[in-house]
Motif scaffolding. Sequence first.
Motif, short mmCIF file in Angstrom:
data_model
loop_
_atom_site.label_atom_id
_atom_site.label_comp_id
_atom_site.label_asym_id
_atom_site.label_seq_id
_atom_site.Cartn_x
_atom_site.Cartn_y
_atom_site.Cartn_z
N LEU A 1 0.87 -1.12 0.30
CA LEU A 1 -0.07 -0.07 -0.08
C LEU A 1 1.08 1.18 -0.14
CD1 LEU A 1 -2.97 -0.81 2.53
CD2 LEU A 1 -3.08 -0.56 -0.12
N ARG A 2 2.00 1.34 0.80
CA ARG A 2 2.90 2.35 0.72
C ARG A 2 3.47 2.75 -0.85
NH1 ARG A 2 4.38 0.59 5.72
NH2 ARG A 2 6.03 -0.64 5.21
N ARG B 1 1.21 4.55 -3.40
CA ARG B 1 0.82 5.66 -3.16
C ARG B 1 1.62 6.71 -4.19
NH1 ARG B 1 1.08 6.49 3.30
NH2 ARG B 1 -0.62 4.94 3.62
#
Length: 56
Positions: free
Chosen positions: A52-53, A56
Amino acid sequence: MPEFSDEGWERDDGVRRTIVLPSDLAERLAAEAARRGISLSDLLTEYAEQGLRQAR
């Protein structure tokens, strides 16, 4: 596909779900978790957070 309520996300710090993985991937993940001395759940959580990081 069944619909799931958002209630679990609002009330609990954790949500239990069943996931199905190819057996070879499950074995590799279990071996990595054992090598690192953590649970498979913790390993999957770590990988998900990293993904998820990066997204981004």
